[in-house]
Design a protein around this motif. Sequence first.
Motif, short mmCIF file in Angstrom:
data_model
loop_
_atom_site.label_atom_id
_atom_site.label_comp_id
_atom_site.label_asym_id
_atom_site.label_seq_id
_atom_site.Cartn_x
_atom_site.Cartn_y
_atom_site.Cartn_z
N LYS A 68 0.83 -1.20 0.00
CA LYS A 68 0.00 0.00 0.00
C LYS A 68 0.87 1.26 0.00
N ALA A 69 1.97 1.23 0.75
CA ALA A 69 2.87 2.38 0.78
C ALA A 69 3.51 2.61 -0.58
N LEU A 70 3.93 1.53 -1.24
CA LEU A 70 4.53 1.66 -2.57
C LEU A 70 3.52 2.20 -3.57
N GLU A 71 2.31 1.68 -3.52
CA GLU A 71 1.26 2.16 -4.42
C GLU A 71 0.94 3.63 -4.17
N SER A 72 0.92 4.03 -2.91
CA SER A 72 0.62 5.42 -2.57
C SER A 72 1.71 6.35 -3.08
N CYS A 73 2.96 5.93 -2.95
CA CYS A 73 4.07 6.75 -3.46
C CYS A 73 3.95 6.94 -4.96
N SER A 74 3.65 5.86 -5.65
CA SER A 74 3.50 5.95 -7.11
C SER A 74 2.34 6.87 -7.48
N SER A 75 1.25 6.79 -6.73
CA SER A 75 0.08 7.62 -7.03
C SER A 75 0.37 9.10 -6.78
N LEU A 76 1.36 9.39 -5.97
CA LEU A 76 1.78 10.78 -5.74
C LEU A 76 2.71 11.30 -6.84
N GLY A 77 3.00 10.45 -7.81
CA GLY A 77 3.87 10.84 -8.92
C GLY A 77 5.34 10.65 -8.65
N LEU A 78 5.66 9.93 -7.58
CA LEU A 78 7.07 9.69 -7.23
C LEU A 78 7.57 8.41 -7.89
N LYS A 79 8.81 8.44 -8.33
CA LYS A 79 9.45 7.25 -8.86
C LYS A 79 10.16 6.52 -7.72
N LEU A 80 10.30 5.20 -7.85
CA LEU A 80 10.83 4.38 -6.78
C LEU A 80 12.04 3.58 -7.26
N GLY A 81 13.03 3.48 -6.39
CA GLY A 81 14.22 2.68 -6.65
C GLY A 81 14.65 1.95 -5.39
N VAL A 82 15.59 1.02 -5.55
CA VAL A 82 16.07 0.21 -4.44
C VAL A 82 17.57 0.40 -4.27
N VAL A 83 18.01 0.58 -3.02
CA VAL A 83 19.43 0.58 -2.65
C VAL A 83 19.56 -0.39 -1.49
N SER A 84 20.15 -1.56 -1.74
CA SER A 84 20.10 -2.63 -0.75
C SER A 84 21.44 -3.35 -0.64
N ASN A 85 21.82 -3.65 0.60
CA ASN A 85 22.97 -4.53 0.84
C ASN A 85 22.51 -5.97 0.65
N PHE A 86 22.41 -6.38 -0.59
CA PHE A 86 21.86 -7.68 -0.93
C PHE A 86 22.68 -8.27 -2.06
N ASP A 87 22.54 -9.57 -2.25
CA ASP A 87 23.25 -10.22 -3.36
C ASP A 87 22.38 -10.19 -4.62
N ALA A 88 22.87 -10.85 -5.66
CA ALA A 88 22.25 -10.74 -6.98
C ALA A 88 20.88 -11.41 -7.07
N ARG A 89 20.45 -12.12 -6.03
CA ARG A 89 19.14 -12.76 -6.05
C ARG A 89 17.99 -11.79 -5.83
N LEU A 90 18.30 -10.56 -5.48
CA LEU A 90 17.24 -9.65 -5.04
C LEU A 90 16.14 -9.47 -6.10
N GLU A 91 16.52 -9.31 -7.35
CA GLU A 91 15.50 -9.10 -8.37
C GLU A 91 14.54 -10.28 -8.44
N GLN A 92 15.07 -11.49 -8.39
CA GLN A 92 14.22 -12.68 -8.43
C GLN A 92 13.31 -12.75 -7.21
N ILE A 93 13.85 -12.38 -6.04
CA ILE A 93 13.04 -12.38 -4.81
C ILE A 93 11.90 -11.38 -4.92
N LEU A 94 12.21 -10.18 -5.42
CA LEU A 94 11.15 -9.16 -5.54
C LEU A 94 10.08 -9.58 -6.54
N HIS A 95 10.49 -10.24 -7.62
CA HIS A 95 9.49 -10.78 -8.55
C HIS A 95 8.60 -11.80 -7.83
N ALA A 96 9.23 -12.70 -7.08
CA ALA A 96 8.48 -13.75 -6.40
C ALA A 96 7.51 -13.18 -5.38
N CYS A 97 7.90 -12.08 -4.75
CA CYS A 97 7.05 -11.45 -3.73
C CYS A 97 6.12 -10.38 -4.32
#
Length: 241
Positions: free
Chosen positions: A117-146
């Motif tokens: 809901k928070a992500l959707e609300s940010c987008s509805s406000l016209g804001l663009k979203l990005g990720v900065v994470s101390n994570f390994d290369a699996r993150l994209e696959q995890i975000l797709h899965a979730c």
Amino acid sequence: MRSSLRWVLWDIKDTLLKVRVSVGEQYCKEARRVGLHLSPVEVDAAFRQVYQQYSRGYPNYGIAQGLNGETWWTKVVRDTLTRCRVEDPALQNTVANNLYHNFCTADNWEVFPDSKKALESCSSLGLKLGVVSNFDARLEQILHACELRSYFSFLITSEEAHVAKPSPAIFEKALQTCGVPAGSVVHVGDHYVKDYLASQSVGIHGLLIDRHNKHSQADIPAERRLRSLEELPSRLQEHLD
């Protein structure tokens, strides 16, 4: 915050999602598949020791020492199992490989109820979203899965960037990708140093998500602390054009 906000950058783990069950339980579940019966409490303790050792000796998945996320995690799992008296290399490798790939699935992750809901609300406000994470290369696959990947214009992981928070360099990479001044960017994360202080060090507006009221630092203004992501949209809207 000024009225020129254009981007919201996000930490992921313990900000938008969390590991569903303890490391000890996960490791023991995989160990049972190959006939090993271990104690989750013992595995948890062993893992904490090994993880701290590798984080100190081989920071950011050992990129500077020629490792990568998969080899780093394989070594962590193998050494954890060794501390639990599992010394067969074949069994260690099987458990490590299964764990690495199974953590790409949604089964092992829980999205916080307030995240989408928070992500959707940010987008509805016209804001663009990005990720900065101390994570390994699996993150994209995890975000797709979730079912979270579609919210973000870009992902920057510490493994792929070869630099980890709290280094300002990873936030500077994000700013280059955003293509706007730091004052037009907010970063939301759960770690006082790696997220809140590090983002502010390059001029980004840091917001600390503190669901369990763990942070009592006096230098965090009330308007920079969130008890829930439900508070975020109204906090941002006050400072939009």
